[in-house]
Design a protein around this motif. Structure first.
Motif, PDB file in Angstrom:
ATOM      1  N   VAL A  61       0.872  -1.167   0.000  1.00  0.00           N
ATOM      2  CA  VAL A  61       0.000   0.000   0.000  1.00  0.00           C
ATOM      3  C   VAL A  61       0.912   1.221   0.000  1.00  0.00           C
ATOM      4  CG1 VAL A  61      -0.277  -0.008   2.542  1.00  0.00           C
ATOM      5  CG2 VAL A  61      -1.929   1.201   1.088  1.00  0.00           C
ATOM      6  N   VAL A  62       0.693   2.094  -0.965  1.00  0.00           N
ATOM      7  CA  VAL A  62       1.578   3.237  -1.199  1.00  0.00           C
ATOM      8  C   VAL A  62       0.739   4.495  -1.289  1.00  0.00           C
ATOM      9  CG1 VAL A  62       3.224   4.271  -2.813  1.00  0.00           C
ATOM     10  CG2 VAL A  62       3.238   1.800  -2.439  1.00  0.00           C
ATOM     11  N   MET A  63       1.253   5.579  -0.719  1.00  0.00           N
ATOM     12  CA  MET A  63       0.602   6.877  -0.885  1.00  0.00           C
ATOM     13  C   MET A  63       1.564   7.855  -1.522  1.00  0.00           C
ATOM     14  SD  MET A  63      -2.231   7.789   1.951  1.00  0.00           S
ATOM     15  CE  MET A  63      -2.882   8.921   0.711  1.00  0.00           C
ATOM     16  N   LEU A  64       1.048   8.604  -2.483  1.00  0.00           N
ATOM     17  CA  LEU A  64       1.808   9.639  -3.175  1.00  0.00           C
ATOM     18  C   LEU A  64       1.082  10.961  -2.973  1.00  0.00           C
ATOM     19  CD1 LEU A  64       3.811  10.867  -5.260  1.00  0.00           C
ATOM     20  CD2 LEU A  64       2.299   9.981  -7.058  1.00  0.00           C
ATOM     21  N   PHE A  65       1.773  11.910  -2.372  1.00  0.00           N
ATOM     22  CA  PHE A  65       1.248  13.264  -2.221  1.00  0.00           C
ATOM     23  C   PHE A  65       1.906  14.133  -3.282  1.00  0.00           C
ATOM     24  CE2 PHE A  65       0.872  11.224   1.868  1.00  0.00           C
ATOM     25  CZ  PHE A  65      -0.384  11.605   2.316  1.00  0.00           C
ATOM     26  N   SER A  66       1.097  14.710  -4.153  1.00  0.00           N
ATOM     27  CA  SER A  66       1.627  15.495  -5.268  1.00  0.00           C
ATOM     28  C   SER A  66       0.708  16.677  -5.526  1.00  0.00           C
ATOM     29  CB  SER A  66       1.735  14.627  -6.525  1.00  0.00           C
ATOM     30  OG  SER A  66       2.239  15.363  -7.621  1.00  0.00           O
ATOM     31  N   GLY A  67       1.254  17.893  -5.427  1.00  0.00           N
ATOM     32  CA  GLY A  67       0.427  19.072  -5.620  1.00  0.00           C
ATOM     33  C   GLY A  67      -0.648  19.147  -4.564  1.00  0.00           C
ATOM     34  N   ASN A  68      -1.890  19.315  -4.999  1.00  0.00           N
ATOM     35  CA  ASN A  68      -3.011  19.408  -4.060  1.00  0.00           C
ATOM     36  C   ASN A  68      -3.753  18.091  -3.899  1.00  0.00           C
ATOM     37  OD1 ASN A  68      -2.665  22.213  -3.539  1.00  0.00           O
ATOM     38  ND2 ASN A  68      -3.702  22.692  -5.469  1.00  0.00           N
ATOM     39  N   PHE A  69      -3.119  16.987  -4.327  1.00  0.00           N
ATOM     40  CA  PHE A  69      -3.820  15.707  -4.318  1.00  0.00           C
ATOM     41  C   PHE A  69      -3.024  14.624  -3.587  1.00  0.00           C
ATOM     42  CE2 PHE A  69      -5.539  17.997  -7.924  1.00  0.00           C
ATOM     43  CZ  PHE A  69      -6.902  17.795  -7.772  1.00  0.00           C
ATOM     44  N   ALA A  70      -3.775  13.690  -3.032  1.00  0.00           N
ATOM     45  CA  ALA A  70      -3.196  12.495  -2.417  1.00  0.00           C
ATOM     46  C   ALA A  70      -3.705  11.290  -3.187  1.00  0.00           C
ATOM     47  CB  ALA A  70      -3.598  12.389  -0.948  1.00  0.00           C
TER      48      ALA A  70
END
Length: 259
Positions: free
Chosen positions: A123-132
């Motif tokens: 399970v991976v989370m990527l936070f980029s700009g204004n989005f998760a």
């Protein structure tokens, strides 16, 4: 006004197992193949001006193959994260590329070890700009707490529905997808969720060592408690241990703040 992310990670072998088949990718850090978890939680803080990636991996296979699988996945996540800056790709494509790389890493390690059964959840989370973005294979989970409401962002890849349909009880659902399956055997389909980030959001990644011990209601109550994100990871692990700690427990929690 910009946003920043505060995050913490904790990993414990639990009260029953003597080995740790979990691993993680957190702020450039991961565990070695043979480990006893973390002696204390670790934390980080960063401005959300670029990509931030976290991952939790729960290995399986027996005879230390579980440790090898989760380590291979974590190492591939680390290498893949460091290579993200080389590509100008949409976040979903980055996550799919990362999942493919982790899957092949586990497959190749299994072949090197001549292991007939070896795999890992992811399970991976990527936070980029204004989005998760949350992506998963298997039953390690991602959650978001917003305005006191807990939402599961991941989807369990298990045969739970089949067991229920057949009236089978008392058996933990088996995985239908996980890292460690050669592409010619099965096309893996990671579930990917996308959501806009809001200040005060709290996010959680965890292995099933947490969710097998605590209900979503329990997890929600702990995530709603006041205190630092480091305290939250400590409380989550402690609660899982209090309920029996039958498996390794790995948690990564993050909170969005205004700068």
């Amino acid at each position: 006004m910009g946003l920043r992310i505060e995050a913490a990670c904790n990993c414990n072998t639990g009260r029953v197992r003597t080995n740790n088949e979990d691993n993680f990718y957190f702020a450039g850090r991961m565990l070695p193949v043979e480990n006893r978890g973390l002696s204390a939680g670790v934390s980080m803080e960063a401005a959300l001006s670029g990509e931030v990636v976290f991952g939790v991996f729960d290995g399986m296979g027996g005879e230390k193959y579980g440790e090898e699988a989760s380590f291979a996945a974590a190492r591939a996540a680390k290498e893949g994260r460091e290579g993200l800056s080389e590509y100008v790709l949409p976040a979903r494509d980055c996550l799919n590329r990362l999942m493919d790389a982790m899957n092949l890493a586990v497959c190749r390690r299994a072949r090197e070890l001549k292991a007939s059964r070896m795999g890992s959840t992811a399970v991976v989370m990527l936070f980029s700009g204004n989005f998760a973005y949350a992506a998963n294979l298997g039953d390690s989970r991602a959650f978001r707490l917003r305005n006191g409401e807990l939402l599961q962002l991941s989807v369990d890849h298990t045969d739970a529905a089949l067991l229920q349909e057949q009236g089978i009880v008392g058996r933990k659902p088996g995985l239908t997808q996980h890292l460690g399956i050669w592409p010619e055997e099965m096309v893996l389909e990671p579930y990917i969720a996308k959501g806009e980030i809001q200040p005060k959001d709290r996010y959680l990644l965890c292995s099933d060592g947490l969710t097998d011990m605590l209900s979503n209601m329990d997890i929600c109550a702990l995530m709603k408690e006041e205190g630092s994100i480091c305290r939250l990871t400590d409380r989550l692990v402690a609660a899982a241990l209090e309920k029996g700690g039958r498996d390794n427990v790995t948690v990564i929690a993050a909170q969005i703040q205004e700068s």
